[in-house]
Structures are given as C-alpha cells and as structure tokens.
Design a protein around this motif. Sequence first.
Motif, PDB file in Angstrom:
ATOM      1  N   GLN A   1       2.623   1.821  -3.393  1.00 46.65           N
ATOM      2  CA  GLN A   1       1.726   2.409  -4.388  1.00 46.65           C
ATOM      3  C   GLN A   1       1.588   3.912  -4.168  1.00 46.65           C
ATOM      4  O   GLN A   1       1.651   4.704  -5.118  1.00 46.65           O
ATOM      5  CB  GLN A   1       0.361   1.734  -4.314  1.00 46.65           C
ATOM      6  CG  GLN A   1       0.337   0.307  -4.833  1.00 46.65           C
ATOM      7  CD  GLN A   1      -1.029  -0.331  -4.661  1.00 46.65           C
ATOM      8  OE1 GLN A   1      -1.738  -0.072  -3.674  1.00 46.65           O
ATOM      9  NE2 GLN A   1      -1.409  -1.178  -5.598  1.00 46.65           N
ATOM     10  N   ARG A   2       1.387   4.316  -2.913  1.00 45.57           N
ATOM     11  CA  ARG A   2       1.221   5.741  -2.614  1.00 45.57           C
ATOM     12  C   ARG A   2       2.461   6.546  -2.967  1.00 45.57           C
ATOM     13  O   ARG A   2       2.362   7.718  -3.339  1.00 45.57           O
ATOM     14  CB  ARG A   2       0.890   5.939  -1.135  1.00 45.57           C
ATOM     15  CG  ARG A   2      -0.537   5.627  -0.751  1.00 45.57           C
ATOM     16  CD  ARG A   2      -0.915   6.307   0.559  1.00 45.57           C
ATOM     17  NE  ARG A   2      -0.052   5.896   1.648  1.00 45.57           N
ATOM     18  CZ  ARG A   2      -0.312   4.895   2.465  1.00 45.57           C
ATOM     19  NH1 ARG A   2      -1.400   4.166   2.290  1.00 45.57           N
ATOM     20  NH2 ARG A   2       0.515   4.591   3.455  1.00 45.57           N
TER      21      ARG A   2
ATOM     22  N   THR B   1       0.826  -1.209   0.000  1.00 45.46           N
ATOM     23  CA  THR B   1       0.000   0.000   0.000  1.00 45.46           C
ATOM     24  C   THR B   1       0.854   1.250   0.000  1.00 45.46           C
ATOM     25  O   THR B   1       0.604   2.210  -0.748  1.00 45.46           O
ATOM     26  CB  THR B   1      -0.930  -0.005   1.228  1.00 45.46           C
ATOM     27  OG1 THR B   1      -1.755  -1.161   1.195  1.00 45.46           O
ATOM     28  CG2 THR B   1      -1.797   1.243   1.260  1.00 45.46           C
TER      29      THR B   1
END
Length: 320
Positions: A138-139, A135
Amino acid sequence: MSDSSSVLVLTNPYDVTADMVLRLLAERRVSVVRLDPGTDLHSGASLTATYRQRDQRGTLRTASRGLDTTRIRSVWVRRPSPYEGPHGLRGQDRRFAAEQTLWGAGGILASLPGAHYVNHPWDNRAAESKPVQLTTAQRCGFLVPSTVITNDPHEARTFATHQPGGVVYKPVWNSTYRVDGRPCSVWVRDVQGPEITDAVSVCPHMFQAKVDKEFDARVTAVGDRLFGVRIDSPDLDWRHRQDLMTCTPIEAPEPVAHAVVAYLAELRLTYGAFDFAVTAAGDWYFLECNPNGQWAWQPAGIAAAIARVLADRLEKGPDT
C-alpha cells in the motif's frame, strides 16, 4: 578468485535453482562454498566464531575445505533446510539442539562482516509476513485487493458478504500440512460466505476480495532489474497444476516497476518474486512478494537472464 572474495551459498542439496547460478560462478572461476547449515553442521561440517576486543574471526569447515568467514564476499540465502536438530536426538534434546543451531550458527552466518547478502536472512523473515507485505505494498503504490486477516468468524462472514465478486482464502503462512502422513499444500481457493464457520476462531485466517483477472503475472526483481512473465492457467492458483500453465514474457507497466523497486528498498531486499492478478482493463493487483521465490521454472531465456544477474551481484559482493 581467492578465498578472500568467496561466495557462500546457503541452500539444500536438491536446489536446482541454485545450481543454475553455481554453474555460472564456476565458469567465472569464482570461489564458492555451498552449505546447508541445518543439516551439514550435524554431519561433519563445523562453524566457529571468535570475538575479541576490536577483532572478530571465524572458520567454516566442510568435508572439502576450510574457509575464513571474515573473508566471505557474498552470501546467497537460497533455500537452506529448516533447523530441526540431529536425527539421533529426540524430544526436548532435539528441540534444544535445533534452537541453539538456529540462533548460534544462524546468527554467525547472518553477521559476517562486510558480506553482501542476497537477501539478509532477518530481512527475508520480516518480508515473508503477509501483513507486512500488504502494508508495504500500500505504501509503495500498488493496487491491493481488499483483505481481512481475522480469527473472528463474524468479521470474516461480514467481509465476504460485502465483496460482490466473491472472496478467496489464503493461508497467512506456508505451514507444513500432512494428510495420512503425506505432505499437502493449502492452495488459494474460492470461499462462499456459508463456508466460513466458527472454526475460524482457532487461528487468524486471510480472506481477500477475488480479482476478476485476465491472467496472472510474476515479476522477478534483482535490484532494479525486472523480469516479467505472463501466466495463463485454468486454475485460480496457478501453482496447483503448473503443467497446465503457459508462460510468456511481459513487461511490467512503469508505475508497477517503480513500485517494485520502492518495495525492495522499503524492506531492504535485493531480490523479490512479485505475484500479480491482471484484469482485462490492465490493472495490476499486488497479491504477494516472496523474498525467496523460485524462478528456474520460467521460460529458459528469462531464467538464464535472472541467473546471470544474480551471479553478477554475488561475484561483485559489497561493490554492487
């Protein structure tokens, strides 16, 4: 340097990676205390913390010295042994002692006032989670291979059939695994759709689209200082037979370097060991970031440079 600016190193006695940095700190005459809390506190060392109104004090005593814990400048959380309790205890008594040590001693060592942590143990724990890593990656703008983590065999097989380049299996955690009493590692490996059985339902499994890589890359980051190596290996998982791999220095592309620094900031890390699969087209795919990865195996010049930067941060402490 006096105890008012001591460095505390939490690691096991066989940690050769820590030894490289400790030698540098000794050469600089930096006061260092080495502690393996999961074992040392059951074999003569003691740790005390006292909390009063607007006042906190603490003492760490080892076989060779005593230390005021409120005056520790830096804490390097390297590779301490697991909190398993004293060997003289059995069953629930040992489990009780292990948990009390984890939350008692571990809590004291994680809340030293004014200390600079590399990395803070709670941040390390959070950053070890594969879902958190993906996560965050991706950010921060990394390329991330398509991934599924599931205990649903149908979902896993469906995912595998939609990956034209194939899929690989990875454990979501480096769990202890033994065969005939001998410790074994679970390596990353290719998986064919028919191999995915209903046994997946026992626990979450991680399947990832296989990257058609030209080589692997490791980027070791200490703050904004990045050290890259290209890894050429005959194996899908280069860790499997490290004697067959070759490592050469490489510079991470600027977008990757920016994403690395952003990732560390997002997870409040000072240190991170980033692994990438690099394609022939030059695309760097994020695979994982070990917040406490080894680095002494890298080419001597790079390992020495990482050791110096870590020693600098520990010596400077909160002023870094």
